[in-house]
Enzyme design. Structure first.
Site, mmCIF file in Angstrom:
data_model
loop_
_atom_site.group_PDB
_atom_site.id
_atom_site.type_symbol
_atom_site.label_atom_id
_atom_site.label_comp_id
_atom_site.label_asym_id
_atom_site.label_seq_id
_atom_site.Cartn_x
_atom_site.Cartn_y
_atom_site.Cartn_z
ATOM 1 N N PHE A 176 31.363 49.461 43.124
ATOM 2 C CA PHE A 176 32.801 49.693 43.153
ATOM 3 C C PHE A 176 33.254 49.905 41.717
ATOM 4 O O PHE A 176 32.594 49.447 40.779
ATOM 5 C CB PHE A 176 33.538 48.481 43.757
ATOM 6 N N LYS A 229 39.380 18.744 27.920
ATOM 7 C CA LYS A 229 40.541 19.631 27.874
ATOM 8 C C LYS A 229 40.909 19.942 26.418
ATOM 9 O O LYS A 229 41.045 19.013 25.602
ATOM 10 C CB LYS A 229 41.722 18.954 28.579
ATOM 11 N N PRO A 267 25.999 39.046 32.284
ATOM 12 C CA PRO A 267 25.028 40.050 32.759
ATOM 13 C C PRO A 267 25.682 40.962 33.785
ATOM 14 O O PRO A 267 26.588 40.532 34.513
ATOM 15 C CB PRO A 267 23.930 39.195 33.416
ATOM 16 N N LYS A 288 30.660 55.668 35.148
ATOM 17 C CA LYS A 288 30.134 54.377 35.624
ATOM 18 C C LYS A 288 28.967 54.593 36.581
ATOM 19 O O LYS A 288 27.952 53.924 36.524
ATOM 20 C CB LYS A 288 31.268 53.610 36.326
ATOM 21 N N ASN A 335 40.124 36.881 37.506
ATOM 22 C CA ASN A 335 40.930 38.068 37.831
ATOM 23 C C ASN A 335 41.569 37.890 39.201
ATOM 24 O O ASN A 335 41.389 36.859 39.841
ATOM 25 C CB ASN A 335 40.064 39.335 37.763
ATOM 26 N N ILE A 365 25.351 42.743 37.123
ATOM 27 C CA ILE A 365 24.499 42.607 38.318
ATOM 28 C C ILE A 365 24.125 43.991 38.874
ATOM 29 O O ILE A 365 22.960 44.266 39.151
ATOM 30 C CB ILE A 365 25.228 41.778 39.402
ATOM 31 N N ASP A 420 33.595 40.388 33.134
ATOM 32 C CA ASP A 420 32.676 41.014 32.180
ATOM 33 C C ASP A 420 32.327 40.074 31.029
ATOM 34 O O ASP A 420 31.260 40.177 30.448
ATOM 35 C CB ASP A 420 33.322 42.293 31.608
HETATM 36 O O1 PMT Z 1 39.038 41.422 46.391
HETATM 37 P P1 PMT Z 1 40.260 42.274 46.653
HETATM 38 O O2 PMT Z 1 41.539 41.573 46.299
HETATM 39 O O3 PMT Z 1 40.263 42.840 48.045
HETATM 40 O O4 PMT Z 1 40.182 43.508 45.671
HETATM 41 C C1 PMT Z 1 39.205 44.494 45.811
HETATM 42 C C2 PMT Z 1 38.636 44.965 44.465
HETATM 43 C C3 PMT Z 1 39.713 45.640 43.662
HETATM 44 C C4 PMT Z 1 38.082 43.763 43.687
HETATM 45 C C5 PMT Z 1 37.456 45.949 44.809
HETATM 46 O O5 PMT Z 1 37.954 47.017 45.543
HETATM 47 C C6 PMT Z 1 36.790 46.449 43.537
HETATM 48 O O6 PMT Z 1 37.198 47.402 42.921
HETATM 49 N N1 PMT Z 1 35.695 45.766 43.100
HETATM 50 C C7 PMT Z 1 35.011 46.012 41.827
HETATM 51 C C8 PMT Z 1 35.754 45.346 40.719
HETATM 52 C C9 PMT Z 1 35.082 45.527 39.375
HETATM 53 O O7 PMT Z 1 34.615 44.570 38.819
HETATM 54 O O8 PMT Z 1 34.995 46.751 38.968
HETATM 55 P P2 PMT Z 1 34.267 47.209 37.564
HETATM 56 O O9 PMT Z 1 34.642 48.626 37.419
HETATM 57 O O10 PMT Z 1 34.595 46.246 36.471
HETATM 58 O O11 PMT Z 1 32.722 47.048 37.911
HETATM 59 C C10 PMT Z 1 31.918 48.111 38.402
HETATM 60 C C11 PMT Z 1 30.849 47.597 39.319
HETATM 61 O O12 PMT Z 1 29.949 46.768 38.590
HETATM 62 C C12 PMT Z 1 31.345 46.761 40.486
HETATM 63 O O13 PMT Z 1 30.560 47.089 41.627
HETATM 64 C C13 PMT Z 1 31.072 45.335 40.055
HETATM 65 O O14 PMT Z 1 30.796 44.467 41.174
HETATM 66 C C14 PMT Z 1 29.843 45.513 39.182
HETATM 67 N N2 PMT Z 1 29.720 44.524 38.095
HETATM 68 C C15 PMT Z 1 30.638 44.472 37.092
HETATM 69 C C16 PMT Z 1 30.468 43.578 36.064
HETATM 70 C C17 PMT Z 1 29.326 42.743 36.059
HETATM 71 N N3 PMT Z 1 29.134 41.862 35.079
HETATM 72 N N4 PMT Z 1 28.437 42.826 37.047
HETATM 73 C C18 PMT Z 1 28.615 43.708 38.063
HETATM 74 O O15 PMT Z 1 27.790 43.778 38.981
#
Ligand code: PMT
Length: 420
Positions: free
Chosen positions: A337, A295, A312, A351, A210, A314, A285
């Site tokens: 986040f 390749k 998974p 969330k 991403n 985290i 995800d």
């Molecule tokens: O890095 P930058 O360019 O500065 O951009 C910042 C950002 C947009 C990446 C940041 O502000 C942000 O939003 N980070 C979270 C991105 C994200 O994966 O969001 P989500 O809504 O998909 O996930 C929710 C939360 O679960 C997040 O805290 C993520 O770290 C966590 N997560 C998600 C998937 C996963 N498999 N494991 C996780 O821990």
């Protein structure tokens, strides 16, 4: 900008070739609002003239202990007392030797002897001079006397040799100076942080990922370090220099990030030393079910189907582990986040409930100036009491600073107002 406004710096310049680089240091401090008074040793003025120091600092140059034009001849005392911080750059072997032995036969050394407040020394010299036991003895003495050192860096030196002896970069000196002056509400606290994207390999050439740049996580790391916390930053592939003073762990895939974070969580859990976990990373995800060792060839086909499986989660796992270990307490504080594209608040609330964090920082990627890549962010923060705060568009460093303030309040406010 705000931090340096009206701060007074007494900059002591020693006689070395690195004196030329100090002009950028003066510019850097001034551009952020600090006032800089330059005190040069006689040798320093052989490299850079008093007029140049005067022109760049915008203030009179101080070089003479016995200047008859100064009333009372007490320039060294006044300069030592009025400065918020004394920076020595370059701190030469000679100047440090004088300081370590309490000599005061010129304005610079007399001022340093009269100084009671903080002193930051940025040494620069030839590598053999730096490594000489006499210099190392003096450095140890000065450190014991409370002088804080910044550098020297290693690399190619002006004398043509390689090794330790380069003046630290201007950014590093300014950041170290700032940390010396900042309040430290998180001193002794440990923060675990994730940042950046993860990459899930399809074959040796391609991957799923991403647009995360890591900048949001870096902004939080910087604020936490400035507040005095120890920071362990687990990050995916980014193009940013490591934050000064952070312990960094570079990973590539979501599974690697998961392993690194869970290992750290368990280590800290055993010793009860983790205060907050902030999950800023944009973790993929899904990952390809199988990674092709070679390749993948086109072979004339017009499409390719990729089967993906879930990685998974985290953040979810940290919430579960804390609940299992500590059902009644919200410590370590867990911050998630949420990157959304529309209906951000509604999805963010869902969330937060699902992932059981104490704070959730929502950014809507469709909003101008928010989310991936850019230097700014516009976020809404949900807290464990169900309250929401909408923060204005700010730099990611400013969002990081405000988030660290919020976490500090949670960590330091007793039970009913803060975490339990
Ligand atoms: O890095 P930058 O360019 O500065 O951009 C910042 C950002 C947009 C990446 C940041 O502000 C942000 O939003 N980070 C979270 C991105 C994200 O994966 O969001 P989500 O809504 O998909 O996930 C929710 C939360 O679960 C997040 O805290 C993520 O770290 C966590 N997560 C998600 C998937 C996963 N498999 N494991 C996780 O821990």
């Amino acid at each position: 900008m705000q931090f340096w406004l009206n701060k007074e710096i007494a900059l002591v310049v020693g006689g070395g070739i690195a004196a030329c680089r100090v002009l950028d240091l003066i510019r850097g401090l001034k551009s952020q609002g600090a006032g800089v008074s330059v005190i040069g040793t006689p040798a320093a003025t052989r490299f850079v003239t008093p007029l140049t120091f005067q022109a760049i600092s915008g203030r009179p140059f101080h070089g003479d202990l016995f200047d008859p034009t100064l009333e009372g001849g007490m320039d060294h005392i006044r300069l030592a007392r009025e400065a918020d911080l004394v920076i020595i750059a370059p701190a030469t072997a000679d100047l440090m030797a004088k300081m370590a032995h309490g000599l005061a036969n010129d304005l610079a050394s007399a001022m340093l002897l009269a100084r009671k407040g903080p002193i930051l020394a940025a040494p620069a010299m030839n590598v053999a001079m730096w490594e000489h036991p006499a210099t190392q003895r003096n450095v140890t003495t000065l450190a014991r006397d409370g002088v804080i050192f910044c550098g020297p860096d290693s690399g190619s030196l002006a004398c043509g040799e390689e090794g330790a002896g380069r003046l630290a970069t201007v950014d590093t000196i300014i950041e170290t100076a700032r940390r010396l002056l900042e309040a430290k509400p998180l001193a002794g606290r440990q923060i675990l942080l994730t940042a950046g994207p993860t990459r899930e390999e399809i074959d040796p050439v391609r991957y799923v990922s991403n647009h995360s740049s890591g900048r949001m996580g870096w902004g939080i790391a910087l604020a936490a370090l400035r507040a005095g916390a120890r920071v362990t930053l687990v990050h995916g592939p980014v193009h940013l220099p490591p934050p000064l003073g952070a312990q960094t762990i570079a990973v590539t895939s979501a599974r690697e990030m998961y392993t690194a974070v869970i290992d750290l969580w368990e280590q800290h859990h055993a010793s009860q030393t983790l205060d907050a976990a902030i999950m800023t990373a944009a973790v993929a995800d899904f990952r390809p079910v199988a990674r092709s060792p070679e390749k993948i060839k086109k072979n004339g086909s017009s499409s390719l189907s990729l089967e993906l499986e879930a990685n998974p989660d985290i953040l979810l796992e940290l919430g579960k582990r804390r609940l299992a270990a500590n059902p009644d307490r919200r410590q370590p504080v867990i911050v998630g986040f949420a990157a959304e594209t529309g209906a951000a608040l509604k999805r963010g609330r869902e969330k937060m409930a699902r992932k059981k964090c104490d704070l959730l920082v929502i950014n809507d990627l469709l909003e101008e100036g928010a989310g991936f890549g850019v230097a700014t962010n516009r976020v809404t923060v949900l807290n464990h009491l169900g309250q929401e705060e909408v923060w204005p568009l700010m730099s990611k460093d400013a969002v990081g600073a405000r988030l660290i303030q919020t976490i500090t309040t949670l960590l330091t406010t007793p039970v009913n107002g803060g975490v339990t």
